[in-house]
Scaffold this motif. Structure first.
Motif, PDB file in Angstrom:
ATOM      1  N   LEU A 111       0.807  -1.260  -0.378  1.00 60.41           N
ATOM      2  CA  LEU A 111       0.056  -0.268   0.006  1.00 60.41           C
ATOM      3  C   LEU A 111       1.038   1.527  -0.240  1.00 60.41           C
ATOM      4  N   LEU A 112       1.950   1.027   0.495  1.00 58.50           N
ATOM      5  CA  LEU A 112       2.783   2.525   1.044  1.00 58.50           C
ATOM      6  C   LEU A 112       3.097   2.469  -0.653  1.00 58.50           C
ATOM      7  N   ASP A 113       3.408   1.370  -1.741  1.00 54.10           N
ATOM      8  CA  ASP A 113       4.048   1.316  -2.962  1.00 54.10           C
ATOM      9  C   ASP A 113       3.299   1.829  -3.915  1.00 54.10           C
ATOM     10  N   LEU A 114       2.036   2.005  -3.668  1.00 53.51           N
ATOM     11  CA  LEU A 114       0.799   2.548  -4.145  1.00 53.51           C
ATOM     12  C   LEU A 114       0.251   3.811  -3.933  1.00 53.51           C
ATOM     13  N   GLY A 115       1.487   4.825  -2.535  1.00 52.89           N
ATOM     14  CA  GLY A 115       0.974   6.056  -2.628  1.00 52.89           C
ATOM     15  C   GLY A 115       0.636   6.075  -1.392  1.00 52.89           C
ATOM     16  N   LEU A 116       0.068   5.249  -0.033  1.00 55.88           N
ATOM     17  CA  LEU A 116      -0.124   5.896   0.838  1.00 55.88           C
ATOM     18  C   LEU A 116       0.562   6.465   1.637  1.00 55.88           C
ATOM     19  N   LYS A 117       0.679   7.466   2.356  1.00 65.68           N
ATOM     20  CA  LYS A 117       1.377   8.319   3.435  1.00 65.68           C
ATOM     21  C   LYS A 117       1.894   8.359   4.440  1.00 65.68           C
ATOM     22  N   GLY A 118       0.438   7.786   5.080  1.00 68.07           N
ATOM     23  CA  GLY A 118       0.217   8.036   6.485  1.00 68.07           C
ATOM     24  C   GLY A 118      -0.135   6.892   7.102  1.00 68.07           C
ATOM     25  N   MET A 119       0.260   6.036   8.602  1.00 67.79           N
ATOM     26  CA  MET A 119      -0.796   4.875   8.898  1.00 67.79           C
ATOM     27  C   MET A 119      -0.618   4.858  10.424  1.00 67.79           C
ATOM     28  N   ILE A 120      -1.411   5.215  11.353  1.00 64.89           N
ATOM     29  CA  ILE A 120      -2.129   5.658  12.750  1.00 64.89           C
ATOM     30  C   ILE A 120      -2.218   4.269  13.060  1.00 64.89           C
ATOM     31  N   GLY A 121      -2.382   3.677  14.387  1.00 67.49           N
ATOM     32  CA  GLY A 121      -1.855   2.932  15.038  1.00 67.49           C
ATOM     33  C   GLY A 121      -1.532   2.704  16.650  1.00 67.49           C
ATOM     34  N   LYS A 122      -0.588   1.469  16.797  1.00 63.44           N
ATOM     35  CA  LYS A 122      -0.374   1.904  18.435  1.00 63.44           C
ATOM     36  C   LYS A 122       0.693   0.367  18.415  1.00 63.44           C
ATOM     37  N   GLY A 123       1.945   0.799  18.856  1.00 64.01           N
ATOM     38  CA  GLY A 123       3.375  -0.408  19.016  1.00 64.01           C
ATOM     39  C   GLY A 123       3.792  -0.380  18.364  1.00 64.01           C
ATOM     40  N   ASN A 124       5.177  -1.102  17.615  1.00 61.59           N
ATOM     41  CA  ASN A 124       5.923  -1.511  16.955  1.00 61.59           C
ATOM     42  C   ASN A 124       5.700  -1.640  14.878  1.00 61.59           C
ATOM     43  N   ARG A 125       6.495  -1.493  14.526  1.00 55.48           N
ATOM     44  CA  ARG A 125       6.254  -1.853  13.054  1.00 55.48           C
ATOM     45  C   ARG A 125       7.779  -3.061  12.670  1.00 55.48           C
ATOM     46  N   SER A 126       7.129  -3.358  11.637  1.00 53.30           N
ATOM     47  CA  SER A 126       8.289  -4.734  11.314  1.00 53.30           C
ATOM     48  C   SER A 126       9.319  -3.690  10.719  1.00 53.30           C
ATOM     49  N   ASP A 127      10.749  -4.559  10.609  1.00 51.62           N
ATOM     50  CA  ASP A 127      11.654  -4.119   9.505  1.00 51.62           C
ATOM     51  C   ASP A 127      11.184  -3.492   8.222  1.00 51.62           C
ATOM     52  N   GLU A 128      10.660  -4.067   7.363  1.00 51.12           N
ATOM     53  CA  GLU A 128      10.225  -4.395   5.830  1.00 51.12           C
ATOM     54  C   GLU A 128       8.875  -2.867   5.881  1.00 51.12           C
ATOM     55  N   VAL A 129       8.593  -2.891   7.461  1.00 52.75           N
ATOM     56  CA  VAL A 129       7.619  -1.328   6.701  1.00 52.75           C
ATOM     57  C   VAL A 129       8.521  -0.327   7.077  1.00 52.75           C
ATOM     58  N   ILE A 130       9.182  -0.751   8.126  1.00 55.66           N
ATOM     59  CA  ILE A 130       9.918   0.560   7.740  1.00 55.66           C
ATOM     60  C   ILE A 130      10.848   0.717   7.229  1.00 55.66           C
ATOM     61  N   LYS A 131      11.603   0.003   6.758  1.00 53.67           N
ATOM     62  CA  LYS A 131      12.002   0.305   5.610  1.00 53.67           C
ATOM     63  C   LYS A 131      11.361   0.901   3.844  1.00 53.67           C
ATOM     64  N   SER A 132       9.919   0.619   3.913  1.00 49.63           N
ATOM     65  CA  SER A 132       9.528   1.093   2.912  1.00 49.63           C
ATOM     66  C   SER A 132       8.578   2.399   3.285  1.00 49.63           C
ATOM     67  N   ILE A 133       8.163   2.624   4.665  1.00 47.44           N
ATOM     68  CA  ILE A 133       7.921   4.247   5.014  1.00 47.44           C
ATOM     69  C   ILE A 133       9.788   4.865   4.977  1.00 47.44           C
ATOM     70  N   VAL A 134      10.351   4.693   4.926  1.00 47.48           N
ATOM     71  CA  VAL A 134      11.541   5.453   3.704  1.00 47.48           C
ATOM     72  C   VAL A 134      11.490   5.763   2.885  1.00 47.48           C
ATOM     73  N   LYS A 135      11.220   4.569   1.844  1.00 49.82           N
ATOM     74  CA  LYS A 135      11.514   4.713   0.405  1.00 49.82           C
ATOM     75  C   LYS A 135      10.771   5.025  -0.039  1.00 49.82           C
ATOM     76  N   ASN A 136       9.051   5.088   0.573  1.00 52.18           N
ATOM     77  CA  ASN A 136       8.017   5.683   0.155  1.00 52.18           C
ATOM     78  C   ASN A 136       7.906   7.372   0.493  1.00 52.18           C
ATOM     79  N   LYS A 137       8.980   7.816   1.646  1.00 56.12           N
ATOM     80  CA  LYS A 137       8.455   8.965   2.583  1.00 56.12           C
ATOM     81  C   LYS A 137       7.063   9.095   2.796  1.00 56.12           C
ATOM     82  N   ALA A 138       6.997   8.019   3.728  1.00 56.94           N
ATOM     83  CA  ALA A 138       5.888   8.422   4.653  1.00 56.94           C
ATOM     84  C   ALA A 138       5.810   7.975   5.978  1.00 56.94           C
ATOM     85  N   VAL A 139       5.093   8.465   7.173  1.00 56.90           N
ATOM     86  CA  VAL A 139       5.112   8.755   8.465  1.00 56.90           C
ATOM     87  C   VAL A 139       4.291   7.394   8.785  1.00 56.90           C
TER      88      VAL A 139
END
Length: 183
Positions: A91-119
């Motif tokens: 979803l980040l690769d398709l243009g999602l820019k932000g997610m709201i939740g609670k708790g940690n995220r996986s390394d794969e998600v964090i890498k995708s956040i950086v790659k797609n300049k999301a938060v």
């Protein structure tokens, strides 16, 4: 620092945010939990469109309670985010820019956040009734049969969140532990 951010996000405004920043969202966000995420990915796999324009969007991981008479929505506290991790990079690769939740995220998600300049934002757990006061309109737009896990379009005003993972991959959960860890 404090920021006010219009959503959907149509510019590079996320790049100025740092972990720990307080952000107040204004505009439209969408709700989706694990069942809705699976259905969205299935739709993409089958060549169908998503139920909303993902570009610039923010997804809130929440399954709100039913609205009481006179209210727009019931209690709307965040859901634990890692359950969406297997769906998030696509979803980040398709243009999602932000997610709201609670708790940690996986390394794969964090890498995708950086790659797609999301938060990744956190909403405070345990205050769902207070958070719901910032939701001025709510309508189910997809998967109504999922009940609380249906996708909703929410109009929000000054919806309070905290930056937990910024566009550079800094993680407030990790930095906070380092800051207060006793040697």
């Amino acid at each position: 620092m404090e920021f006010y951010l219009d959503v959907p996000i149509r510019d590079d405004s996320l790049e100025k945010l740092n972990i720990g920043d307080r952000v107040y969202l204004n505009g439209v966000i969408y709700t989706a939990r694990d069942s809705a995420h699976k259905r969205m990915i299935d739709a993409l796999d089958e060549g169908r469109k998503l139920p909303f324009d993902i570009v610039g969007s923010v997804i809130y991981y929440v399954g709100p309670t039913p609205a009481r008479p006179g209210n727009v929505i019931g209690s709307a506290g965040p859901t634990t985010s890692y359950r969406m991790d297997k769906y998030t990079p696509r979803l980040l690769d398709l243009g999602l820019k932000g997610m709201i939740g609670k708790g940690n995220r996986s390394d794969e998600v964090i890498k995708s956040i950086v790659k797609n300049k999301a938060v990744y934002f956190a909403a405070t757990g345990g205050v769902g009734a207070l958070i719901s006061k910032c939701i001025v309109k709510s309508e189910v737009i997809a998967f109504e049969e999922l009940g609380p896990e249906a996708i909703r379009r929410l109009e929000v005003k000054n919806f309070p969140v905290i930056v937990v993972i910024d566009t550079n991959g800094k993680n407030l959960y990790e930095e906070g532990v380092k800051k207060y860890k006793i040697a």
